[in-house]
Write a protein that holds these residues in place. Structure first.
Motif, mmCIF file in Angstrom:
data_model
loop_
_atom_site.group_PDB
_atom_site.id
_atom_site.type_symbol
_atom_site.label_atom_id
_atom_site.label_comp_id
_atom_site.label_asym_id
_atom_site.label_seq_id
_atom_site.Cartn_x
_atom_site.Cartn_y
_atom_site.Cartn_z
ATOM 1 N N LYS A 272 43.091 17.158 111.212
ATOM 2 C CA LYS A 272 41.680 16.819 111.002
ATOM 3 C C LYS A 272 40.980 17.866 110.145
ATOM 4 C CE LYS A 272 40.536 13.614 114.676
ATOM 5 N NZ LYS A 272 39.534 13.251 115.678
ATOM 6 N N VAL A 273 41.326 19.148 110.373
ATOM 7 C CA VAL A 273 40.731 20.212 109.548
ATOM 8 C C VAL A 273 41.124 20.046 108.086
ATOM 9 C CG1 VAL A 273 40.813 22.696 109.086
ATOM 10 C CG2 VAL A 273 40.494 21.880 111.412
ATOM 11 N N LEU A 274 42.381 19.575 107.854
ATOM 12 C CA LEU A 274 42.870 19.386 106.490
ATOM 13 C C LEU A 274 42.372 18.083 105.873
ATOM 14 C CD1 LEU A 274 46.545 20.672 106.874
ATOM 15 C CD2 LEU A 274 44.601 21.848 105.824
ATOM 16 N N GLY A 275 41.556 17.329 106.599
ATOM 17 C CA GLY A 275 40.914 16.165 105.997
ATOM 18 C C GLY A 275 41.409 14.807 106.446
ATOM 19 N N SER A 276 42.329 14.767 107.373
ATOM 20 C CA SER A 276 42.814 13.467 107.843
ATOM 21 C C SER A 276 41.722 12.747 108.619
ATOM 22 C CB SER A 276 44.035 13.643 108.751
ATOM 23 O OG SER A 276 45.128 14.148 108.023
ATOM 24 N N ARG A 277 41.602 11.452 108.353
ATOM 25 C CA ARG A 277 40.634 10.638 109.081
ATOM 26 C C ARG A 277 41.275 10.094 110.365
ATOM 27 N NH1 ARG A 277 36.263 9.294 105.919
ATOM 28 N NH2 ARG A 277 36.468 9.835 103.722
ATOM 29 N N ARG A 278 40.407 9.610 111.242
ATOM 30 C CA ARG A 278 40.910 9.138 112.542
ATOM 31 C C ARG A 278 41.850 7.942 112.371
ATOM 32 N NH1 ARG A 278 37.503 7.742 118.111
ATOM 33 N NH2 ARG A 278 39.378 7.235 119.344
ATOM 34 N N TRP A 279 41.491 7.027 111.451
ATOM 35 C CA TRP A 279 42.331 5.843 111.275
ATOM 36 C C TRP A 279 43.702 6.210 110.717
ATOM 37 C CZ3 TRP A 279 44.414 4.506 106.617
ATOM 38 C CH2 TRP A 279 43.836 5.039 105.461
ATOM 39 N N GLN A 280 43.742 7.310 109.895
ATOM 40 C CA GLN A 280 45.030 7.750 109.367
ATOM 41 C C GLN A 280 45.923 8.307 110.477
ATOM 42 O OE1 GLN A 280 43.328 10.395 106.392
ATOM 43 N NE2 GLN A 280 44.218 9.107 104.756
ATOM 44 N N LEU A 281 45.293 9.059 111.397
ATOM 45 C CA LEU A 281 46.056 9.596 112.531
ATOM 46 C C LEU A 281 46.536 8.469 113.448
ATOM 47 C CD1 LEU A 281 43.810 12.680 113.372
ATOM 48 C CD2 LEU A 281 46.099 12.721 112.358
ATOM 49 N N ALA A 282 45.644 7.509 113.682
ATOM 50 C CA ALA A 282 46.024 6.369 114.529
ATOM 51 C C ALA A 282 47.183 5.596 113.902
ATOM 52 C CB ALA A 282 44.820 5.448 114.739
ATOM 53 N N PHE A 283 47.106 5.432 112.574
ATOM 54 C CA PHE A 283 48.169 4.735 111.863
ATOM 55 C C PHE A 283 49.489 5.497 111.967
ATOM 56 C CE2 PHE A 283 50.590 3.489 108.081
ATOM 57 C CZ PHE A 283 50.553 2.105 108.220
ATOM 58 N N GLN A 284 49.386 6.842 111.897
ATOM 59 C CA GLN A 284 50.589 7.677 112.023
ATOM 60 C C GLN A 284 51.253 7.461 113.385
ATOM 61 O OE1 GLN A 284 52.327 10.025 110.075
ATOM 62 N NE2 GLN A 284 53.718 10.015 111.846
ATOM 63 N N PHE A 285 50.455 7.456 114.455
ATOM 64 C CA PHE A 285 51.032 7.301 115.784
ATOM 65 C C PHE A 285 51.509 5.872 116.031
ATOM 66 C CE2 PHE A 285 48.168 11.023 116.417
ATOM 67 C CZ PHE A 285 49.172 11.935 116.621
ATOM 68 N N LEU A 286 50.838 4.893 115.437
ATOM 69 C CA LEU A 286 51.335 3.516 115.525
ATOM 70 C C LEU A 286 52.659 3.377 114.792
ATOM 71 C CD1 LEU A 286 48.200 1.197 115.121
ATOM 72 C CD2 LEU A 286 49.764 1.307 117.065
ATOM 73 N N GLY A 287 52.796 4.125 113.679
ATOM 74 C CA GLY A 287 54.066 4.105 112.956
ATOM 75 C C GLY A 287 55.195 4.686 113.795
ATOM 76 N N GLU A 288 54.889 5.783 114.508
ATOM 77 C CA GLU A 288 55.898 6.347 115.401
ATOM 78 C C GLU A 288 56.281 5.355 116.494
ATOM 79 O OE1 GLU A 288 54.548 10.092 116.849
ATOM 80 O OE2 GLU A 288 54.054 10.847 114.860
ATOM 81 N N THR A 289 55.278 4.637 117.003
ATOM 82 C CA THR A 289 55.557 3.606 118.008
ATOM 83 C C THR A 289 56.432 2.519 117.412
ATOM 84 O OG1 THR A 289 53.411 4.016 119.067
ATOM 85 C CG2 THR A 289 54.514 1.926 119.574
ATOM 86 N N ALA A 290 56.100 2.095 116.179
ATOM 87 C CA ALA A 290 56.875 1.042 115.524
ATOM 88 C C ALA A 290 58.324 1.473 115.329
ATOM 89 C CB ALA A 290 56.244 0.684 114.178
ATOM 90 N N LEU A 291 58.547 2.769 115.019
ATOM 91 C CA LEU A 291 59.910 3.263 114.855
ATOM 92 C C LEU A 291 60.699 3.101 116.156
ATOM 93 C CD1 LEU A 291 62.130 4.811 113.292
ATOM 94 C CD2 LEU A 291 61.058 6.941 114.123
ATOM 95 N N GLN A 292 60.091 3.490 117.259
ATOM 96 C CA GLN A 292 60.783 3.401 118.548
ATOM 97 C C GLN A 292 60.966 1.940 118.968
ATOM 98 O OE1 GLN A 292 59.580 6.209 121.616
ATOM 99 N NE2 GLN A 292 58.543 7.474 120.091
ATOM 100 N N VAL A 293 59.967 1.114 118.701
ATOM 101 C CA VAL A 293 60.098 -0.310 119.014
ATOM 102 C C VAL A 293 61.207 -0.941 118.173
ATOM 103 C CG1 VAL A 293 58.949 -2.570 118.897
ATOM 104 C CG2 VAL A 293 57.722 -0.588 119.803
ATOM 105 N N GLY A 294 61.269 -0.552 116.874
ATOM 106 C CA GLY A 294 62.325 -1.077 116.015
ATOM 107 C C GLY A 294 63.706 -0.710 116.515
ATOM 108 N N MET A 295 63.864 0.538 116.952
ATOM 109 C CA MET A 295 65.147 0.950 117.518
ATOM 110 C C MET A 295 65.459 0.157 118.790
ATOM 111 S SD MET A 295 64.746 5.080 116.983
ATOM 112 C CE MET A 295 66.341 5.463 117.654
ATOM 113 N N ALA A 296 64.432 -0.048 119.613
ATOM 114 C CA ALA A 296 64.623 -0.806 120.856
ATOM 115 C C ALA A 296 65.006 -2.250 120.569
ATOM 116 C CB ALA A 296 63.345 -0.754 121.697
#
Length: 800
Positions: A324-348
């Motif tokens: 956040k200090v480096l300029g990331s917006r909240r939606w970008q962070l949320a998208f990042q964590f949703l992507g991590e979820t998608a990776l694990q769901v894809g493996m599952a």
């Protein structure tokens, strides 16, 4: 940018590999179960094959309405189809179909070549071209309007033709002999029907072939194998036809209890009251229950993910603060964590598909080949998996992404995210753990009830002896009739055979025949029907029927005397069995006295009540031999029976069936569903324990320093272990309190499908609670004891 997201996701997956593994495993099991249930439910719902307008197709059924209730019959009187055409000319098509059973097919070879013979228990039907105008079966060769227009013709399915002749192309014009009586010419080839059809056709014989056998049969004869289907016109005339049905009945039927109704095609597969030719119905409540179980198991996997993701959120606070200090917006962070979820769901998803595919042969074997679980062979299933993956990603990842991306930068950089968040997150995690164990315990109670009901089916007294009894079908042609007596005498001379009886059917089995009748001096028919069983005098000792009044009837080739059951007495309002002796029964124009009363026995499955029954003699109606064997040397005795049978009836295929196995098939559907529920109950408990283990693993890691301080201050391993155990075991107790009434309600509703059923007892809930408690305790204890045994010096050095 996408590449950076992907690399970050993989890096975080490796960094938290234990928690990631638990998440992926939980999702894998949940998705695999959901996919399997989806295929099972879809298989059951796709029964309505071969018709363009299912909403216009109906089956005419018979209801027998009595003061004590309604008896449902899928068959109709023999003259009904022709009368229906005459009275309702607006109906587009009226088709008759008659199902044959235990059909023997012989292939005349000519010359010195031995005749090949096959026994088809089900699958051959007599019908006409109207049936194929209603149901659009695919014909490989031939035209139903030609094939079924004349007597002596048959059409076979491709598989059946290949079994008989090797190449289905070579079957056209060949002849087959049915039951050593009807010589038929193959004039058509049908495409094989799918396994889940309600018409498991192997061959269709022109209805004109059997028309002569029905001459003289009136409106008083109803058989479940003689059915009538109609295709209504497009003008929506159903209401007018239904309103005229009572007038139609009164015009043709002089029995006030008979009533004809129209059953929609889409109800046939789900209505066990009438049944179907496929002998497989499943009620919609069961499909709903399976769907809910699939949703619950998937929810368990999602709950695991949410639980562990929110628990680990504190570890990622500095990462969020820096971003956040480096300029990331909240939606970008949320998208990042949703992507991590998608990776694990894809493996599952990949693991789940591999699991279902690999276990498909095992599942097919366990479920007796009923449900083909091949997800990669179905486009619809693959689309379902894609949609499921998207839904799971959103459901599992949205809340953790929202929580983590909402951290305040300054507090996150100072690692002070515990304040203000711990209590709410802890409450949520507790609710999720409770929810998991509620689902698991409901399923466990359901399995215990289902197992107890199935054991009741297997062990309940039926009123007759079913053990060590073999039944064999007898050839019914006139030439074979003359050999029945000598065949029976030869059997009785064998040391391993105790008793033999010739009959129309065993006490419980298919082929029951119901008839209206008059009792004693009554001038009109009784308001209930009799289940008429025809058998020789050895029937009572062979099957162990208990005589409570009077005697067994005298030997005779025709109906001479009757023996009735206790239900008959209750229906007639007779309390003393002796009072019925000497009274008369008038049936089908024949009059005979009642000479005995037997104790009630079950003629059907334990789903249904006992019918009033009358047993008498009629040699022309016998089609089966029941053989009571000695319990020693059964295999050699059966070989001897086969040898005698082949000598007496060389032109007939020998097949035997143990009576207890026949009765067990009544509950085949319940047995399969019971196996499914057992598997899913174990998996639900496993997924719940995975979540519990992940949560206790996180909790102990968070409290490493606290454990070290307690050990330095003199706390024992037991007291430290109890510190963690108490925190989670009471959650399992709360889940038990919630699950018990839910499980009782659902299983009580399920048991209402059976006339004879068990009671839901407290031990089932006690066993469920103990199972959840023990499994939960083992799951918790492993990690808590490990934490308590840790070196306190290392614990105090840990930077938490």
């Amino acid at each position: 940018m996408f590449k950076n997201y992907l690399l970050t996701a993989f890096r975080n997956f490796r960094k938290n590999k234990v928690f990631s593994f638990i998440n992926v495993l939980g999702l894998t099991l949940g998705i695999a179960c959901s996919v399997a249930i989806f295929m099972i439910v879809r298989y059951e719902l796709s029964f309505d094959n071969f018709h363009a307008h299912p909403e216009r197709i109906y089956r005419v059924v018979s209801d027998f309405r009595f003061p004590e209730g309604v008896e449902y019959q899928s068959g109709v009187p023999y003259p009904l189809p022709e009368a229906f055409k005459h009275e309702f000319p607006q109906v587009a098509q009226v088709a008759t179909i008659v199902g044959a059973s235990n059909t023997q097919i012989s292939l005349p070879q000519g010359g010195n070549t031995e005749t090949r013979r096959f026994r088809e228990k089900e699958g051959f039907f007599y019908t006409d071209a109207a049936f194929f105008a209603i149901f659009h079966f695919k014909w490989e060769m031939g035209d139903p309007r030609v094939v079924l227009a004349q007597p002596g013709t048959v059409a076979l399915t491709r598989h059946t033709a290949e079994k008989y002749f090797g190449d289905w192309h070579q079957a056209m014009g060949r002849t087959i002999l049915v039951d050593n009586k009807e010589l038929l010419t193959v004039q058509g080839i049908l495409a094989d029907p799918p396994s889940n059809t309600d018409f498991p056709i192997k061959g269709v014989i022109s209805f004109a072939t059997m028309a002569g056998k029905l001459a003289g049969k009136g409106w008083g004869t109803v058989s479940s194998r003689y059915q009538c289907y109609v295709l209504l016109p497009q003008d929506g005339s159903l209401t007018s036809i239904v309103s005229q049905m009572p007038v139609f009945r009164k015009k043709y039927v002089d029995i006030h209890t008979d009533f004809f109704s129209l059953q929609p095609l889409r109800d046939i597969h789900f209505n066990a009251l009438y049944g179907n030719f496929g002998a497989r119905t499943i009620n919609k409540e069961t499909l709903w229950a399976l769907s809910l179980i699939g949703a619950f198991l998937l929810a368990l996997g999602c709950i695991n993910f949410i639980n562990l993701a929110t628990a680990q959120a504190i570890h990622r606070s500095r990462e969020v603060g820096i971003r956040k200090v480096l300029g990331s917006r909240r939606w970008q962070l949320a998208f990042q964590f949703l992507g991590e979820t998608a990776l694990q769901v894809g493996m599952a998803v990949l693991l789940a598909m591999a699991l279902v595919t690999l276990l498909s042969p095992l599942a097919t074997e366990v479920l007796n080949g009923s449900y083909p679980l091949k997800p990669l062979h179905s486009l619809v299933t693959m689309l379902f998996v894609v949609v499921l993956a998207l839904v799971v990603t959103v459901v599992s990842g949205a809340y953790p992404a929202m929580i983590i991306s909402g951290f305040r930068p300054i507090a996150a950089l100072k690692n002070k995210m515990v304040a203000g968040k711990t209590r709410g997150s802890l409450s949520l995690r507790r609710v999720l753990v409770v929810s998991q164990f509620v689902i698991a315990q409901v399923l466990i109670v359901g399995v215990l009830v289902a197992i107890s009901q199935m054991n009741f089916f297997r062990n309940a007294p039926l009123g007759f002896n079913k053990e060590a009894i073999v039944t064999i079908n007898l050839p019914e042609d006139s030439a074979s009739h003359s050999r029945w007596v000598s065949f029976r005498q030869q059997l009785l001379q064998q040391p391993g055979i105790e008793k033999v009886s010739l009959s129309s059917n065993p006490p419980a089995g298919k082929g029951n025949s119901f008839s209206t009748f008059r009792y004693n001096q009554s001038v009109k028919d009784e308001n209930f029907e009799l289940n008429v069983k025809l058998a020789d005098t050895g029937y009572f000792t062979t099957y162990g029927l208990t005589l409570i009044a009077g005697r067994v009837y005298q030997p005779s080739d025709t109906i001479r005397e009757f023996v009735v059951n206790e239900t008959f007495l209750r229906k007639e309002g007779i309390h003393d069995p002796g009072d019925v002796l000497g009274k008369y029964i008038y049936i089908d124009g024949q009059k005979a006295p009642i000479v005995g009363v037997v104790r009630d026995f079950h003629e059907h499955s334990l789903r249904d009540p006992i019918d009033p029954a009358a047993i008498s003699t009629n040699r022309d109606s016998y089609s089966m031999a029941g053989i009571k064997l000695s319990t020693t040397g059964m295999p050699s005795t059966i070989q001897q029976i086969q040898k005698i049978f082949n000598g007496a009836f060389p032109e007939t295929v020998f097949e035997h069936q143990f009576l207890d196995e026949t009765i067990a098939r009544y509950y085949e559907q319940e047995e399969k569903l019971s196996k499914i529920f057992k598997i899913f109950a174990v998996l639900s408990l496993l997924i719940s324990c995975l979540g519990l283990y992940g949560l206790i693993l996180f909790t102990t890691s968070q409290r490493i320093r606290e454990v070290g301080i307690r050990k330095v201050l003199g706390a024992s391993i037991t007291s430290i272990s109890l510190l963690f155990v108490r925190e989670f075991l009471w959650l399992i107790g709360i889940a038990f309190v919630i699950a018990s009434p839910l499980a009782w309600y659902f299983m009580h509703k399920w048991l209402q499908n059976f006339t004879y059923r068990i009671d839901i007892t407290p031990w089932m809930f006690a066993a469920t609670g103990m199972t959840a408690l023990v499994v939960g305790l083992l799951t918790i204890s492993f990690q808590t004891i490990r934490a308590a045994l840790a070196n306190p010096v290392k614990s105090l050095k840990t930077d938490c």
